[in-house]
Every structure is written in structure tokens, then in C-alpha cells.
Motif scaffolding. Structure first.
Motif, PDB file in Angstrom:
ATOM      1  N   LEU A  14       0.850  -1.189   0.000  1.00  0.00           N
ATOM      2  CA  LEU A  14       0.000   0.000   0.000  1.00  0.00           C
ATOM      3  C   LEU A  14       0.885   1.237   0.000  1.00  0.00           C
ATOM      4  O   LEU A  14       1.633   1.478   0.949  1.00  0.00           O
ATOM      5  CB  LEU A  14      -0.910   0.002   1.239  1.00  0.00           C
ATOM      6  N   ASP A  15       0.792   2.009  -1.080  1.00  0.00           N
ATOM      7  CA  ASP A  15       1.627   3.196  -1.252  1.00  0.00           C
ATOM      8  C   ASP A  15       0.816   4.443  -0.905  1.00  0.00           C
ATOM      9  O   ASP A  15      -0.014   4.887  -1.700  1.00  0.00           O
ATOM     10  CB  ASP A  15       2.129   3.266  -2.699  1.00  0.00           C
ATOM     11  N   GLU A  16       1.032   5.005   0.291  1.00  0.00           N
ATOM     12  CA  GLU A  16       0.311   6.200   0.736  1.00  0.00           C
ATOM     13  C   GLU A  16      -1.180   6.058   0.432  1.00  0.00           C
ATOM     14  O   GLU A  16      -1.781   6.889  -0.267  1.00  0.00           O
ATOM     15  CB  GLU A  16       0.869   7.454   0.044  1.00  0.00           C
ATOM     16  N   PRO A  17      -1.842   5.006   0.955  1.00  0.00           N
ATOM     17  CA  PRO A  17      -3.218   4.712   0.518  1.00  0.00           C
ATOM     18  C   PRO A  17      -4.254   5.744   0.925  1.00  0.00           C
ATOM     19  O   PRO A  17      -5.372   5.724   0.392  1.00  0.00           O
ATOM     20  CB  PRO A  17      -3.500   3.361   1.189  1.00  0.00           C
ATOM     21  N   LEU A  18      -3.934   6.640   1.856  1.00  0.00           N
ATOM     22  CA  LEU A  18      -4.910   7.627   2.313  1.00  0.00           C
ATOM     23  C   LEU A  18      -4.545   9.046   1.905  1.00  0.00           C
ATOM     24  O   LEU A  18      -5.245   9.999   2.252  1.00  0.00           O
ATOM     25  CB  LEU A  18      -5.052   7.554   3.840  1.00  0.00           C
ATOM     26  N   ALA A  19      -3.449   9.198   1.157  1.00  0.00           N
ATOM     27  CA  ALA A  19      -2.937  10.537   0.858  1.00  0.00           C
ATOM     28  C   ALA A  19      -3.898  11.375   0.017  1.00  0.00           C
ATOM     29  O   ALA A  19      -3.896  12.604   0.121  1.00  0.00           O
ATOM     30  CB  ALA A  19      -1.589  10.425   0.151  1.00  0.00           C
ATOM     31  N   ALA A  20      -4.722  10.736  -0.812  1.00  0.00           N
ATOM     32  CA  ALA A  20      -5.593  11.483  -1.719  1.00  0.00           C
ATOM     33  C   ALA A  20      -6.900  11.929  -1.064  1.00  0.00           C
ATOM     34  O   ALA A  20      -7.719  12.588  -1.704  1.00  0.00           O
ATOM     35  CB  ALA A  20      -5.905  10.630  -2.955  1.00  0.00           C
ATOM     36  N   LEU A  21      -7.096  11.602   0.213  1.00  0.00           N
ATOM     37  CA  LEU A  21      -8.366  11.876   0.872  1.00  0.00           C
ATOM     38  C   LEU A  21      -8.306  13.157   1.687  1.00  0.00           C
ATOM     39  O   LEU A  21      -7.266  13.523   2.224  1.00  0.00           O
ATOM     40  CB  LEU A  21      -8.735  10.708   1.799  1.00  0.00           C
ATOM     41  N   ASP A  22      -9.467  13.819   1.802  1.00  0.00           N
ATOM     42  CA  ASP A  22      -9.520  14.991   2.678  1.00  0.00           C
ATOM     43  C   ASP A  22      -9.534  14.527   4.129  1.00  0.00           C
ATOM     44  O   ASP A  22      -9.690  13.334   4.428  1.00  0.00           O
ATOM     45  CB  ASP A  22     -10.746  15.844   2.366  1.00  0.00           C
ATOM     46  N   ALA A  23      -9.363  15.461   5.063  1.00  0.00           N
ATOM     47  CA  ALA A  23      -9.145  15.119   6.473  1.00  0.00           C
ATOM     48  C   ALA A  23     -10.308  14.315   7.053  1.00  0.00           C
ATOM     49  O   ALA A  23     -10.092  13.311   7.755  1.00  0.00           O
ATOM     50  CB  ALA A  23      -8.924  16.393   7.281  1.00  0.00           C
ATOM     51  N   ARG A  24     -11.542  14.729   6.768  1.00  0.00           N
ATOM     52  CA  ARG A  24     -12.695  14.033   7.350  1.00  0.00           C
ATOM     53  C   ARG A  24     -12.823  12.628   6.789  1.00  0.00           C
ATOM     54  O   ARG A  24     -13.028  11.654   7.534  1.00  0.00           O
ATOM     55  CB  ARG A  24     -13.973  14.831   7.097  1.00  0.00           C
ATOM     56  N   THR A  25     -12.692  12.488   5.455  1.00  0.00           N
ATOM     57  CA  THR A  25     -12.791  11.170   4.826  1.00  0.00           C
ATOM     58  C   THR A  25     -11.645  10.281   5.287  1.00  0.00           C
ATOM     59  O   THR A  25     -11.828   9.081   5.504  1.00  0.00           O
ATOM     60  CB  THR A  25     -12.769  11.308   3.293  1.00  0.00           C
ATOM     61  N   ARG A  26     -10.484  10.873   5.447  1.00  0.00           N
ATOM     62  CA  ARG A  26      -9.301  10.112   5.855  1.00  0.00           C
ATOM     63  C   ARG A  26      -9.534   9.435   7.199  1.00  0.00           C
ATOM     64  O   ARG A  26      -9.162   8.280   7.400  1.00  0.00           O
ATOM     65  CB  ARG A  26      -8.099  11.057   5.937  1.00  0.00           C
ATOM     66  N   LEU A  27     -10.152  10.133   8.134  1.00  0.00           N
ATOM     67  CA  LEU A  27     -10.408   9.571   9.455  1.00  0.00           C
ATOM     68  C   LEU A  27     -11.296   8.341   9.360  1.00  0.00           C
ATOM     69  O   LEU A  27     -11.018   7.299   9.971  1.00  0.00           O
ATOM     70  CB  LEU A  27     -11.071  10.636  10.335  1.00  0.00           C
ATOM     71  N   GLU A  28     -12.362   8.428   8.570  1.00  0.00           N
ATOM     72  CA  GLU A  28     -13.299   7.314   8.419  1.00  0.00           C
ATOM     73  C   GLU A  28     -12.653   6.146   7.687  1.00  0.00           C
ATOM     74  O   GLU A  28     -12.761   4.983   8.114  1.00  0.00           O
ATOM     75  CB  GLU A  28     -14.540   7.792   7.666  1.00  0.00           C
ATOM     76  N   VAL A  29     -11.972   6.436   6.578  1.00  0.00           N
ATOM     77  CA  VAL A  29     -11.399   5.368   5.753  1.00  0.00           C
ATOM     78  C   VAL A  29     -10.233   4.701   6.474  1.00  0.00           C
ATOM     79  O   VAL A  29     -10.011   3.489   6.324  1.00  0.00           O
ATOM     80  CB  VAL A  29     -10.968   5.921   4.383  1.00  0.00           C
ATOM     81  N   ARG A  30      -9.489   5.456   7.288  1.00  0.00           N
ATOM     82  CA  ARG A  30      -8.398   4.869   8.055  1.00  0.00           C
ATOM     83  C   ARG A  30      -8.917   3.755   8.966  1.00  0.00           C
ATOM     84  O   ARG A  30      -8.333   2.669   9.058  1.00  0.00           O
ATOM     85  CB  ARG A  30      -7.674   5.934   8.876  1.00  0.00           C
ATOM     86  N   ALA A  31     -10.043   4.026   9.634  1.00  0.00           N
ATOM     87  CA  ALA A  31     -10.627   3.026  10.522  1.00  0.00           C
ATOM     88  C   ALA A  31     -11.108   1.812   9.729  1.00  0.00           C
ATOM     89  O   ALA A  31     -10.923   0.659  10.154  1.00  0.00           O
ATOM     90  CB  ALA A  31     -11.776   3.641  11.312  1.00  0.00           C
ATOM     91  N   GLN A  32     -11.714   2.054   8.562  1.00  0.00           N
ATOM     92  CA  GLN A  32     -12.173   0.943   7.724  1.00  0.00           C
ATOM     93  C   GLN A  32     -10.998   0.116   7.228  1.00  0.00           C
ATOM     94  O   GLN A  32     -11.043  -1.119   7.230  1.00  0.00           O
ATOM     95  CB  GLN A  32     -12.969   1.489   6.536  1.00  0.00           C
ATOM     96  N   LEU A  33      -9.942   0.807   6.797  1.00  0.00           N
ATOM     97  CA  LEU A  33      -8.780   0.100   6.264  1.00  0.00           C
ATOM     98  C   LEU A  33      -8.136  -0.761   7.342  1.00  0.00           C
ATOM     99  O   LEU A  33      -7.682  -1.872   7.072  1.00  0.00           O
ATOM    100  CB  LEU A  33      -7.770   1.115   5.712  1.00  0.00           C
TER     101      LEU A  33
END
Length: 353
Positions: free
Chosen positions: A161-180
Motif C-alpha cells: 500500500l503506497d500512501e493509501p490515504l494521501a488522496a483523501l480529505d481530512a474528514r474522509t481520511r479519518l473514516e477510511v483509516r478506521a475501515q482500512l
């Protein structure tokens, strides 16, 4: 190696890649079910390591074993490796379902089986309702999960996984981080994550490998790294003042700096840390403070960080201090102002270098 031990199952790699004046020389091992994060500044060699694992950058020397099988001579398409790229690289003309089914189809799986596998993965990702949707109509978080499903569809033994959350905005990043994190916890093979974001690394990984200048400079669990940083880069990431010196009992003679009274007795080379929140500032030299550590400093910078003010100080001991806005206003701080900084010994942390 894994903490100095060879592993038979999972990843066992010594990656040596020379590219111009840059040289990557990195030992990397992980057991099945383990998530390892490569953390480091830009240009440290993290992406080079990931490309070497994927077969996109040939090794100059070293080894690359996965479950005991050598991969060095296999082309990328024949390696049991799945990759989630930073910008996901989804095929714009294919639906989410066909994007996920693409990998299995390329490896000889029938169309029906590939689409069944893709549908199951999309359902696991909470994306069953987006199966027919093309990438341009997906949100950033949805696209990230489709990219992860596509990487998992070939049933890889190594997930990159190469910077898998880098393209997300701060709010989406928080949610997707937990899902990932939940999806990675269910992954039974090895996962290697590249990031320069310490929070991504701390939340997603079981173990961190900090890379600087092409080499590993520290390795351990997120808690170990955060508690005992060994380089300025790591200390900055975890928000600590870090110094190195020679310890004699409770005293640490800092290299090129003052003597600091520490929280414990040590002998020999040592690191010493304390958080910016442990620093108390005074406009005049305090007469009644119980702090054994007191230094004359000058304000070099002021920065608002949420409800705190970060103060950068130079002088007898360069350091960072965090104050409340009220405390900073009461002190009437300005660039160039002379202040006295103190830290109680109990709020320092000394450990062997």
C-alpha cells in the motif's frame, strides 16, 4: 530477519537498490497476518523499497523471499503481490465490479468466477451498491476501497500500500483509516504500508520500520517508537524534544549543551526526551521553582496549534514549548524575547542510546 530472526513463512527480504548516488540497503521481514509500515521523510527510500518488492525496480543485490520462495527473478505480473497505489489507478472505463475482476481475469480465472469473487469483495467493503458505478462517480473513500478490493482479488501473499490515504480529505481520511484497519486485520498474508504520516502508521501497522537515507534507523511497535525515538525526524513526528549525551546517574551531559537532571539513573550514551507541554516559561529567572532544569532562552518562533501556542526557543538549550493562549498572552511573548524555561526531572525520559 524479524527482530534478528529469519522467518520461513511470510516476507524475508534484503533490498539493495542503487540508483545514481542513492543506495537503498534495507532488511525487511514480516510474518503472515502482520502489517508493517515503512515510515520516513521524502526521499528516504520508502517508495523504492515498495517498487523493489513489487518487481518494478530490480534489485542490485540482496534477496527477496516470500513464504520461502525467491521472487527476485519473477516479473511483476507473476508475483503473488497486490498493490494499492497512491492515486488508486482505477480503470476509468470499467465499473467498480470489473475493476476488481480485472486481476483474476488476467491470471486465467473465468469471467464468471472473477465477477463472483469481485462481488464478494465489494460486499465486504460495503460497496455492493456501487458495483456498476464507474470510478469518476465514486467518492474518494469509495475509490480507495475499490482499489483495495482490486488488490485483494488476486489473493496475494503480499499486499503493498503506497500512501493509501494521501488522496483523501481530512474528514474522509479519518473514516477510511478506521475501515482500512479492519480490512487489514482480516488479511491473512503480509501487508507492507508506505507512508510519511505518523498517524496512518500508528493506527494501521503492527510494526514500524523508520527509513532515513536508504536505511532502517529504528524498528519496533508504534508504542515503542513513540516512547523512545532515536532520531530528530522521529522525535518531531511524535512531538518530543530529543537530545543525546552521556549519562552519569541522574545527570545527562548533553552533546554540545548543558547538563540535564533526568528521571532515572543511567550510565553511558543516552537519549533524553520531554514533551513541549512539560516546559514552563518565565519572563524573569524564577526564585522559588522546584525544577532542577532551568535554561535561559530566546523566543525564535510562535505558532498557533489549535488551542495551544507552540513556542520555539533558542539559547542554552534549543527546545519547543506548548502554552495555552492565556499563558502566552500573560507572558507577552514576542520574537526575540528573553525567557527562562524549566522542566521537572520527573517529566523527562532518559533511555540508553
Amino acid at each position: 530477519m524479524d527482530g534478528g530472526r529469519l522467518v520461513n513463512d511470510g516476507l524475508n527480504a534484503h533490498l539493495v537498490v542503487e540508483r545514481g548516488a542513492f543506495r537503498l540497503d534495507l532488511e525487511l521481514a514480516a510474518r503472515p497476518g502482520e502489517v508493517v509500515a515503512l515510515l520516513g521523510p521524502n526521499g528516504a527510500g520508502k517508495t523504492t523499497a515498495l517498487r523493489a518488492l513489487a518487481g518494478l525496480s530490480p534489485l542490485t543485490a540482496g534477496r527477496l523471499l516470500l513464504d520461502g520462495e525467491p521472487l527476485e527473478r519473477l516479473p511483476p505480473e507473476r508475483r503473488p503481490v497486490g498493490v494499492v497505489f497512491q492515486d488508486y489507478l482505477l480503470f476509468p472505463h470499467l465499473s467498480a465490479l470489473d475493476n476488481v475482476a480485472f486481476g483474476p481475469r488476467c491470471r486465467g480465472v473465468s469471467k464468471a468466477e472473477a465477477r463472483t469473487r469481485a462481488a464478494e469483495l465489494l460486499d465486504r467493503m460495503g460497496l455492493a451498491g456501487q458495483a456498476s458505478v464507474r470510478p469518476r462517480r465514486l467518492s474518494g473513500g469509495q475509490a480507495q476501497r475499490v482499489a483495495l478490493a482490486r488488490a485483494l482479488a488476486t489473493r496475494p501473499r503480499l499486499l503493498l500500500l503506497d500512501e493509501p490515504l494521501a488522496a483523501l480529505d481530512a474528514r474522509t481520511r479519518l473514516e477510511v483509516r478506521a475501515q482500512l484497519r479492519r480490512h487489514l486485520a482480516d488479511f491473512e498474508a503480509v501487508a507492507v504500508l508506505v507512508t510519511h504520516d505518523p498517524l496512518d502508521a500508528m493506527v494501521l501497522a503492527d510494526r514500524l520500520v523508520v527509513v532515513e537515507h536508504g536505511r532502517a534507523v529504528q524498528e519496533g511497535t508504534p508504542a515503542e517508537i513513540a516512547r523512545r525515538p532515536r532520531t530528530d525526524y522521529i522525535a518531531h513526528l511524535v512531538g518530543l524534544n530529543l537530545y543525546e549525551g552521556r549519562a552519569e546517574g541522574h545527570l545527562v551531559h548533553l552533546d554540545g549543551g548543558p547538563v540535564v537532571t533526568a528521571d532515572r539513573e543511567l550510565a553511558g550514551r543516552a537519549f533524553l526526551t520531554f514533551p513541549p507541554s512539560a516546559v514552563t516559561l518565565y519572563r524573569d529567572r524564577p526564585a522559588g521553582t522546584s525544577a532542577r532544569n532551568l535554561w535561559r532562552c530566546e523566543i525564535a518562533g510562535l505558532e498557533t496549534r489549535g488551542d495551544r501556542i507552540r513556542v520555539d526557543l533558542t539559547g542554552e538549550l534549543p527546545l519547543a514549548a506548548d502554552l495555552t493562549a492565556v499563558a502566552a498572552a500573560d507572558l507577552d511573548l514576542h520574537l526575540g524575547t528573553t525567557v527562562w524555561a524549566s522542566v521537572k526531572a520527573a517529566q523527562t525520559h532518559a533511555y540508553p542510546a
